[in-house]
Each structure stands twice: as C-alpha cells, then as structure tokens.
Design a protein around this motif. Structure first.
Motif, short mmCIF file in Angstrom:
data_model
loop_
_atom_site.label_atom_id
_atom_site.label_comp_id
_atom_site.label_asym_id
_atom_site.label_seq_id
_atom_site.Cartn_x
_atom_site.Cartn_y
_atom_site.Cartn_z
N THR A 162 17.46 25.69 46.80
CA THR A 162 17.90 25.34 48.25
C THR A 162 19.32 25.04 48.33
OG1 THR A 162 17.65 22.98 48.15
CG2 THR A 162 15.60 24.18 48.03
N GLY A 163 19.75 25.27 49.79
CA GLY A 163 20.99 25.14 50.23
C GLY A 163 21.11 25.31 51.84
N ARG A 164 21.64 24.22 52.25
CA ARG A 164 22.02 24.48 53.73
C ARG A 164 23.43 24.47 54.02
NH1 ARG A 164 18.45 21.80 57.70
NH2 ARG A 164 20.30 20.56 58.43
N ASP A 165 23.78 23.96 55.27
CA ASP A 165 25.27 24.35 55.55
C ASP A 165 26.42 23.75 54.81
OD1 ASP A 165 24.71 24.58 59.19
OD2 ASP A 165 23.09 23.94 57.83
N ALA A 166 26.22 22.24 54.50
CA ALA A 166 27.22 21.57 53.53
C ALA A 166 27.28 22.05 52.21
CB ALA A 166 26.72 20.15 53.83
N GLY A 193 20.57 36.44 40.35
CA GLY A 193 19.26 36.82 40.12
C GLY A 193 18.40 35.67 41.10
N ARG A 194 19.11 35.08 41.84
CA ARG A 194 18.18 33.75 42.55
C ARG A 194 17.86 34.13 43.94
NH1 ARG A 194 18.07 29.27 39.30
NH2 ARG A 194 16.11 28.71 40.49
N VAL A 195 16.95 33.20 44.38
CA VAL A 195 16.80 33.32 45.83
C VAL A 195 16.99 31.95 46.62
CG1 VAL A 195 15.03 33.58 47.64
CG2 VAL A 195 15.06 35.36 45.79
N ILE A 196 17.82 31.95 47.65
CA ILE A 196 18.09 30.62 48.17
C ILE A 196 17.43 30.29 49.50
CG2 ILE A 196 20.03 31.26 49.53
CD1 ILE A 196 21.58 28.62 48.29
N TYR A 197 16.88 29.22 49.77
CA TYR A 197 16.11 28.66 50.81
C TYR A 197 16.77 27.81 51.45
CZ TYR A 197 12.15 26.89 53.17
OH TYR A 197 10.98 26.31 54.36
N TYR A 198 17.11 28.18 52.93
CA TYR A 198 17.88 27.22 53.89
C TYR A 198 16.81 26.01 54.38
CZ TYR A 198 20.99 31.44 54.21
OH TYR A 198 21.54 32.63 54.10
N VAL A 199 16.83 24.81 53.48
CA VAL A 199 15.89 23.81 53.90
C VAL A 199 16.61 22.57 53.57
CG1 VAL A 199 14.84 23.93 51.93
CG2 VAL A 199 13.57 23.30 53.46
N GLY A 200 16.02 21.42 54.42
CA GLY A 200 16.55 20.25 54.17
C GLY A 200 15.22 19.33 54.19
N PRO A 201 14.67 19.20 53.01
CA PRO A 201 13.32 18.82 53.14
C PRO A 201 12.99 17.14 53.48
CG PRO A 201 13.70 18.92 51.03
CD PRO A 201 15.00 19.73 51.82
N GLU A 248 20.49 17.69 52.02
CA GLU A 248 21.33 19.13 51.63
C GLU A 248 21.85 19.42 50.62
OE1 GLU A 248 23.58 20.69 54.70
OE2 GLU A 248 23.53 19.01 56.18
N ALA A 249 21.47 18.58 49.55
CA ALA A 249 21.75 19.11 48.06
C ALA A 249 21.10 20.45 47.60
CB ALA A 249 21.46 17.91 47.12
N ILE A 250 21.59 20.91 46.49
CA ILE A 250 20.91 22.09 46.02
C ILE A 250 19.77 21.57 45.37
CG2 ILE A 250 21.23 23.94 44.50
CD1 ILE A 250 23.85 24.21 45.54
N HIS A 251 18.62 21.79 45.73
CA HIS A 251 17.20 21.57 44.68
C HIS A 251 16.87 22.76 44.20
CE1 HIS A 251 17.40 18.30 47.76
NE2 HIS A 251 16.72 17.66 46.98
N GLU A 252 15.82 22.70 43.12
CA GLU A 252 15.17 23.99 42.78
C GLU A 252 13.78 23.30 43.14
OE1 GLU A 252 15.62 26.41 38.88
OE2 GLU A 252 14.57 24.59 38.48
N PHE A 253 13.20 24.36 43.80
CA PHE A 253 11.83 24.36 43.84
C PHE A 253 10.97 25.07 43.06
CE2 PHE A 253 12.18 23.31 48.58
CZ PHE A 253 12.58 22.03 48.55
N GLU A 254 9.86 24.84 42.53
CA GLU A 254 8.87 25.72 41.97
C GLU A 254 7.72 25.97 43.14
OE1 GLU A 254 7.32 24.57 38.15
OE2 GLU A 254 9.20 23.81 37.49
#
Length: 505
Positions: A352-356, A377-385, A471-477
């Motif tokens: 995950t990752g947003r503007d900041a 090889g990754r996919v990034i999701y624009y989200v702030g959960p 807005e931190a970079i998370h890793e979701f499963e």
C-alpha cells in the motif's frame, strides 16, 4: 402598547450537546440515509452496463455490511461539518465557545475505541501539513433564528468529492444548466458516483458555495418528482439537469452506464444585478449526514433503519465471473494479458502507499538512494485504511483517487519493477502513456465499498514510513480482492471507453 411576555429560556447542557455531535458522527460513519438506499437500489435495477451494475451492487452490499457491523462504509471518514440553527430563546449551559463544544464532539467520535474513525484533518495547509490526530477542527456554521430549540445537521464529507467542487461567475444571461453539464463532463470519477449534485446560485462566491453544500442535505426525491412531474421552474430545471448529466454516460465509478447522479438539488439567493455566481458541489456515494433537534430534554438519539430495508444483492465472485490472480507469482507477461474492463480477483501479498509515501519514494529515487521496500514484481494499492478493531486484520480499506499519484507513475515504473497499481477513478494522459510504455496496468477497486474490500484482507503489517500513520507502506495479504482493469498495458482506459459507449446524444 403592552409588552410581550418573554418566552422561557431553554437550556442546552454542555454534555448533551457534545454527546449529540459525537453520536451523530459515529452514526453517519456506518448508516446510509434510507432515501439514498432506495434511489440507489432503483438505479441498480435500471442499470444495463455490466461494470456499472457490479459497482452499484458492491456499494449496496458494502452499505448493508456497514450498517450491520457498525463500521465505516468508507475508509475516508471525512471532514466534519456542523450546521446549527440556534433558537433565540436558547442558552448553552457552558463557558466554552460553541466551536469548542463541536470540536470536543468530533474528538470523541473519531477516537472512539469501539469504532475508531480515520483522522484526516491537517493543522497547517501550507507547510507542515501535520495531522491533528483527532479530526478536529470541524467546519461550523451558525444561524440565529426564532425558536426554542437548536436544529443541527452533522455531515462528514470525504476529500474525493470535496476536491471536485467548482465555482464560476457567469454573465447574467449565461445558462446555468449548460455550465453545470459541461463541468460535470470534466470532473471524472474521483468524486465516487453515483451520488448527488448540489447547485448554489446567487449571493456572493462564499454564499453560493454554502448554498450548494446545504442543498445536499435535502431529502432525495427525484423518483417521486419524475412520477408526479415538475410543479415549478426550479423542479423542471432539476429534472432537466438530472437527465442531461446522466446522458453523459459516465455511470457508476465512471465505468460507463445509465446513472451518474441520483438527484440534483438547487438553492438560490438574491444577488447583484451584474452577477450570477454559481457553485457546484458533488456528494459521493457515502452521502453521510443526519439532522436532529435539541430542546433541552437530553442528548439526541439515532435509530438506524432495519437491515431488511436494503435490497438482497448477491455478488458473483466465482472463477466464471472473474480471473483469479496470484500476486505472489505475478509476471509482466500476465499483466500484459489483462484486458481493459476485465474483472480480477487478487490473492497474495499487496503493498500500500498514498501521496506522502509516493513523494518519499520519488525523492529517494531522484537522489539515487534505495527504496525501503523493493517494488520489483509487486502491486501497490492506493489506500489509507481505518484502524482495526477486535479481530479485524485492518479496518475499512477502500481506494483513494488514483489521479493524485499520476505525477509519480513514470518515475516508479522507470526505476523499479512495479507491475500494477490500484486506486479509484481515472488516470490522466501522462500516467496512461507511462503505463503503456512500461507494460504496466492500473486497476480500480470500487470507491464506497471499503468494508467489502477489507473483507478480502486477511493480514496487515507496516513495512516502511511508520511515522506517516495510515499513509505508511503496509503489506496486505489478500484473498479474492475484487478489482477491475481500468488501464491495460496497451493504454486502453475504461474511463474513456465506458462513457463513450453509454453517452446519449
């Protein structure tokens, strides 16, 4: 002349007022107004575009899940706005300013441990842009009126729709209708349709904007209006705008379809003879607001509609309905095989990752420094959960507007092995060109379906930029996270193709 006997003073207790504001914000976080659900369900029945129909179904299912689970329907739990009509016979039993009481209610609501809401307010809009941590201060509007009570409207408006507000000073002879329709054609899908459009005409610039926003809190009655027909020029104009905006073919989430707006509201005010100020205010699919009255008898209480009032819509999430994608084995060749408009079910590890976070990554790349998390090889999701509660892996986690990340797309794709991105709404021309040049793809999750998306997230951990909070970079499963291909590796965009297919002359 005999003096008029004074009315007895009505006292509003400080705690009753604060508790009412807090309870209202908690209520609107997870309860849609019944009139919105009724109109959206009718739009679902009428919709002929498969992509738009699926998007509306997801919003309706998410709405019912939010109601039952008492969790936010959208991860952007909005900026608090409070509108007060204070009767002149009312006194507040407090030594604090009215704004301070409202903000205390906001803090209690957004920091509630049982249902924490995402704080989005920043203290300094110009420089530090530091989050206040409790979503205060609110936007407060007060009118002094005759009466013995306080009438209150509490709303929470997300950034996606607020960012699409527009204003113009038209010549007195210019057509308001034409300007509205032309403007709607340029807004894209970042405001999360299907929703409402509020129009304010008259006064001055500030008054017109306020009129537009206040109009959004009126009951949704377009279906009834269409049945009985217009009884005034203003109602005739509402119907005309409703039909002309929907004829643009933008559809739910901008995917192309029959319904972009469920209703159009218009408020007017006298203005200068040389002026015609016009404001346009979109309301997203979350449509969070509630009204109540305080008369000194205690705090306000709120009763949610019965879950049975929501239509039973079963989402088909099978291998026959969508292609399953293993994110842990995803390759560039597989991404190139995706086609625009195709539905995917994602499983595996997702960043995950947003503007900041994007700004920090772009700055690191510009300095030739390594990223804290490899993107190959990754996919990034624009989200702030939203903060998780109980046994949740993560709170409601719907997408944020992809367009805001457009300026970072080329740098990330050119300097990393990033395969795809997920957000909501359209991508701009430069981002689309970069996606096609690097053989990447942009996917969309449905805005307004934050709980539905969160159900697919089974685990979450922070990998980098922890100081950025949500807005931190998370890793979701994730398991079977539903998305649609918005821009494929050839540069075809559903937000350009879809509306063209459904636009009516």
């Amino acid at each position: 002349m005999a003096a008029t006997a004074p009315h007895p003073t009505v006292w509003i207790a400080e705690d009753d007022f604060i508790a009412s504001i807090s309870a209202a914000l908690q209520f609107v976080s997870h309860v849609h107004p019944a009139d919105y659900v009724r109109h959206l369900a009718q739009a679902y029945e009428r919709e002929e575009s498969p992509a738009a129909k699926d998007a509306i179904a997801q919003i309706l299912v998410n709405s019912r899940m939010a109601l039952i689970g008492r969790r936010p329907m959208c991860q952007d739990t909005g900026v608090a706005a409070v509108f007060l009509k204070v009767g002149m016979n009312v006194r507040f039993a407090t030594r604090r300013a009215l704004d301070d009481l409202v903000n205390e209610g906001v803090r209690r609501a957004y920091l509630d441990e049982g249902n924490p809401l995402r704080a989005t307010m920043i203290a300094d809009p110009l420089f530090e842009r530091r989050n206040t941590g409790d979503n205060a201060p609110a936007m407060v509007h007060v009118d002094l009126v005759p009466g013995d009570a306080v009438e209150v409207i509490v709303a929470a408006k997300g950034g996606g729709s607020e960012n699409k507000a527009r204003f113009v000073q038209l010549n007195p002879s210019a057509s308001v209708e034409d300007w509205v329709v032309e403007t709607m054609a340029t807004l894209g899908a970042g405001w999360c349709p299907p929703g409402l459009i509020g129009i304010g005409v008259g006064g001055s610039a500030d008054k017109a904007m306020l009129l537009a926003k206040e109009s959004l809190f009126e009951p949704i009655d377009m279906l009834d209006l269409l049945r009985r027909g217009p009884a005034s020029k203003l109602e005739d104009m509402r119907i005309s705008l409703y039909q002309r905006i929907n004829a643009l073919g933008l559809g739910a989430q901008g995917l192309g379809g029959l319904t972009t707006v469920l209703d159009v509201k218009i408020r007017t005010f006298p203005t200068h003879a040389a002026s015609k100020p016009v404001a346009l205010m979109p309301q997203c699919a979350a449509n969070r607001h509630v009204s109540f009255t305080l008369d000194g008898s205690g705090p306000a209480t709120f009763e949610a509609p019965e879950a049975a009032d929501w239509p039973e819509i079963v989402l088909a999430r099978t291998a026959d309905a969508a292609r399953r994608v293993n994110l842990d084995r995803l390759t560039r060749d597989e991404v190139r095989s995706w086609t625009v408009g195709e539905r995917l079910l994602l499983s595996g590890k997702l960043l995950t990752g947003r503007d900041a976070a994007h700004k920090r990554m772009a700055d690191l790349l510009a300095r030739g420094e390594p990223l804290p998390v490899p993107l190959d090889g990754r996919v990034i999701y624009y989200v702030g959960p939203v903060k998780a509660v109980g046994g949740e892996a993560v709170g409601p986690a719907g997408p944020t507007t992809a367009t805001r990340m457009d300026g970072f797309v080329d740098a990330l794709l050119a300097n990393t092995g990033l395969l795809a991105m997920i957000g909501k709404a359209e991508r701009g021309p430069e981002a689309i060109e970069a996606i096609a040049r690097h053989g990447s793809a942009s996917l969309i999750a449905v805005g307004g379906a934050a709980i539905l998306v969160a159900q697919a997230i089974r685990a979450s951990r922070v990998l980098a930029f922890e100081d950025l909070g949500m807005e931190a970079i998370h890793e979701f499963e994730v398991v079977d996270m539903p998305v649609t291909v918005a821009v494929d590796s050839a540069g075809a965009s559903i937000h350009l193709i879809g509306p063209d297919l459904w636009r009516r002359a």
